[in-house]
Write an enzyme that holds these catalytic residues in place. Sequence first.
Site: not given
Ligand code: PMP
Length: 406
Positions: A123, A200, A203, A226, A364
């Site tokens: 991401h 990270d 997910q 999430k 993203c």
């Molecule tokens: N890492 C991953 C793999 C994600 O899917 C996401 C959210 N789509 C994020 C980081 C960022 O999370 P947040 O916007 O809650 O900070």
Amino acid sequence: MLYDIQQIRADFPILSRTVYGKSLVYFDNGATTQKPRQVVEAITDEYYNTNANVHRGVHFLSQQATELHEASRETVRKFINARSTNEIVFTRGTTESINLFVSSFGEEFMQEGDEVIVSVMEHHSNIVPWQLLAAKRGIAIKVIPMNNRGELLMDEYRRLFSERTKVVSVTHVSNVLGTVNPVRELIDYAHSQGVPVLIDGAQSIPHMPVDVQQLDADFYVFSAHKIYGPTGVGVLYGKEEWLDKLPPYQGGGEMIQHVSFEKTTFNELPFKFEAGTPDYIGTTGLAKALDYVSSIGMENIAAYEHELTQYALRRLKEIPGMCIFGEAQERGSVISFLVGDIHHFDMGTLLDRLGIAVRTGHHCAQPLMIRLGIEGTVRASFGLYNTKEEVDVLVSGIERVRKMFL
Ligand code: PMP
């Protein structure tokens, strides 16, 4: 345990609303999840009955609010099986957790020419902070490639290490491909080279049991929103011996022990990393969300979602022109796809009119889109409350859209 889907769905009032006169089918759980009554009520209750700033007051309410906030930290500790609450730092979410880590670790341990290893499926929040550090410090970013099924190439990974490798930072589960990366193997190899690893978990935390000690992750980050909790709060888990060595990220109240104009000393863990008034209402919501999923059981959630995802994959593949991105052996409940040459945005917009909420675009993860040679996908991502009937609605919706483009 019986997985009582009707009871679970009844806990989420939003699931019974309609959009454009159609029953809502919410398949955008990868972006954020809906909230059960239990979480919303705990937040309301704290505002109504226990609201006061934490860690500061001698008065009754402040002490009660502090107890709630610190009990939430213990709930998080237990949920991921950390050794100590000193290892649980509250942040605003995954993005802030990664920025905190990159900033502090980079400042203490990385010099010009040092290297971080990330993967091609990160991401943006696990790419851009490293690029900002690269611009400041001249560090280099090395990238683990993947095969066409969306699995990381482990031999290539091992080849990326050099004496300048200072850290590995990879996602547990891809938010686009659904790939569950072999993080234990990634971590073991990095440790054999004396290199720490950040995972990270944005997910992975909502979909599977996570035990940070079993993984042996040095750092693990996730967002409350999430995993059926509120927005604006998240966690940075770090092994105590690492967190001890990292400098503070932001300065302010809460993170200090003593301040004078001559010299300031910092608070102990985990407060050293928590400048300012924390989102103590958010942490209550997060703890309630963790209690909620724990009461169903993470193993049960994983098994239920696995079956649902397998069903969805089977049904989606029956659609002519269906192209699914991400066919890893180990995969989670995220499905990215395109149908024929229908633009992902058209598909998403038309599905929306049928009451089906999916994500469209690059999610993203633009470097991954470049690797796949596409601009974006349609993404359906499931949560613990989704059903096969909803998958059927998606499949017939896609069929309808496809026929419009014939
Ligand atoms: N890492 C991953 C793999 C994600 O899917 C996401 C959210 N789509 C994020 C980081 C960022 O999370 P947040 O916007 O809650 O900070």
